[in-house]
Every structure is written in structure tokens, then in C-alpha cells.
Design an enzyme around this catalytic site. Structure first.
Site, mmCIF file in Angstrom:
data_model
loop_
_atom_site.group_PDB
_atom_site.id
_atom_site.type_symbol
_atom_site.label_atom_id
_atom_site.label_comp_id
_atom_site.label_asym_id
_atom_site.label_seq_id
_atom_site.Cartn_x
_atom_site.Cartn_y
_atom_site.Cartn_z
ATOM 1 N N LYS A 123 -38.659 -76.462 -50.771
ATOM 2 C CA LYS A 123 -38.421 -77.037 -49.438
ATOM 3 C C LYS A 123 -39.252 -76.296 -48.394
ATOM 4 C CE LYS A 123 -35.511 -76.063 -46.386
ATOM 5 N NZ LYS A 123 -34.344 -75.607 -45.645
ATOM 6 N N ASP A 141 -34.105 -81.306 -46.961
ATOM 7 C CA ASP A 141 -33.027 -80.374 -46.596
ATOM 8 C C ASP A 141 -31.709 -81.128 -46.653
ATOM 9 O OD1 ASP A 141 -32.892 -81.957 -44.375
ATOM 10 O OD2 ASP A 141 -33.182 -80.329 -42.926
#
Ligand code: SF4
Length: 213
Positions: A123, A141
């Protein structure tokens, strides 16, 4: 009638672009390295809190070499209020060490290289690649994960599965923008506990809303 995600994707993206024409990261940064540190700090923490912490930290340590002048305990004192400060300090220091040793002090600009940095997960690498270097990527996320699943844009049980689904559903030139749209929509309307479906412009296109009228 069977829900058809492909029919809706274009309309969803068009509506999100109209809702959030200025969608951009809320984290403050002035270099790829500052962004990398801010993203590591933002796990399980609000961007507002991260910005307060980095305003102080970056005034004194905003390059990998100057960050490495700090011991783990010293860095922890700066970032304490972001939570999970031990792990985050360890990740920041190990990523800084890798940047110095493997990349001559510059944050690497490809997704593959970013993912080789110790302490940098997929991420974080996606965000830095997309925001700092203008690459096409969708960082998943908690907001992106939830909103993509609810809308039916991309369904999956893991962030990786949702990332793959979004990359298939959304044209590549819109990946980065879509990442910001979904975060903003998750923060402002499609809340985790009580999504404001009654006020949501996407309600007619939303799979969750269709299932929970
Ligand atoms: S209709 Fe409800 S569940 Fe669907 S995107 Fe909007 S707020 Fe989220």
C-alpha cells in the site's frame, strides 16, 4: 435484474469525479522521502495527526541520512502520538537505511524498487509511486477496500484482491485519481459504521444500497 458492475463503473467514476474534483492526498510533504515517511506514519492514524507530527519531525529530519542520525528511541519520541510508534519507527529507519545503502540516498521511483525497501508494504509503495512519481497505481487502504466492496466496483476479501479487481474495472489512466476519490467518499459519506446512503449521490449505482434499501 442482475447487478452489472461494468454498466455502472463508468457512471460511478464520473459521479465521483464531479463530487471530488480536487481529490488529492491530505498528507503534507515536500519530497518523495517525506511522503514515504508520512504514509508509514498514517497507518491506523488520521492524516491530521500525521501532519502535526511531521511538521515537527521534518523541520529537523527530512532526509534518510538525517533520519538515521536518530536512534529508534529518539524517533519514537517524535512520532509517539501516531500510535504503533515502535513498529513505525523501526520501519522508517529500516527503509531509510535501504534508501541510503541500495539507492544512493534517493527514494526509488519504480513500484518494484519501492517494494524492496524494508518496512514498506504494498500500500505504501503504491501511494508513493502514484503521488510522488505520477505512476498509475491503486493503493487499497481501509476506505478504498470498504467503498469498492460496497459499490461493487471490486469485491474481495483482501486488499490485494480488491486492488486487482479495481485495476481490471478501471482504466489505467484513472487508477490514481480513483484511489483518491474512493478515500474521500469513504471519509465523507460512506462511513464504516453508518454509511450516509440517504445523502449519497452514488446510491442509485451502489450494490450495497440495492441490497440494503
Ligand atoms: S449508497 Fe451507501 S453504501 Fe453505497 S456508496 Fe453510498 S454511502 Fe456507501
Amino acid at each position: 435484474m442482475r447487478y452489472n458492475v461494468h454498466m455502472n463503473t463508468q457512471e460511478i467514476l464520473k459521479t465521483l469525479a464531479e463530487l471530488y474534483p480536487d481529490a488529492k492526498p491530505a498528507l503534507h510533504f515536500s519530497s518523495p522521502y517525506e511522503l514515504l515517511v508520512a504514509v508509514i506514519l498514517s497507518a491506523q492514524c488520521t492524516d491530521e495527526r500525521v501532519n502535526k507530527v511531521t511538521a515537527v519531525l521534518f523541520a529537523e529530519h527530512n532526509t534518510p541520512s538525517s533520519m538515521l542520525q536518530l536512534s529508534a528511541q529518539e524517533l519514537e519520541r517524535y512520532i509517539y502520538s501516531c500510535g504503533f510508534y515502535r513498529n513505525k519507527a523501526a520501519h522508517i529507519l529500516s527503509a531509510s537505511r535501504d534508501i541510503m545503502e541500495k539507492y544512493g540516498g534517493e527514494v526509488p521511483s519504480t513500484l518494484e524498487e519501492l517494494q524492496t525497501l524494508a518496512g514498506v508494504g504494498r500500500k505504501t509503495a503504491n501511494v508513493v509511486y502514484s503521488v510522488a512519481f505520477g505512476g498509475d497505481a491503486i493503493a487499497v487502504d481501509t476506505h478504498v477496500f470498504r467503498v469498492a466492496n460496497r459499490l461493487g466496483l471490486a469485491e474481495g476479501k483482501t486488499p490485494e484482491a480488491v486492488e486487482r479487481g479495481l485495476m481490471q474495472a478501471i482504466p489505467q489512466n484513472l487508477w490514481s485519481a480513483s484511489h483518491h476519490y474512493l478515500i474521500w467518499h469513504g471519509r465523507r459519506v460512506c462511513h464504516s459504521q453508518r454509511p450516509a446512503c440517504g445523502e449519497c449521490a452514488l446510491a442509485p449505482l451502489c450494490k450495497y444500497r440495492k441490497q440494503h434499501p
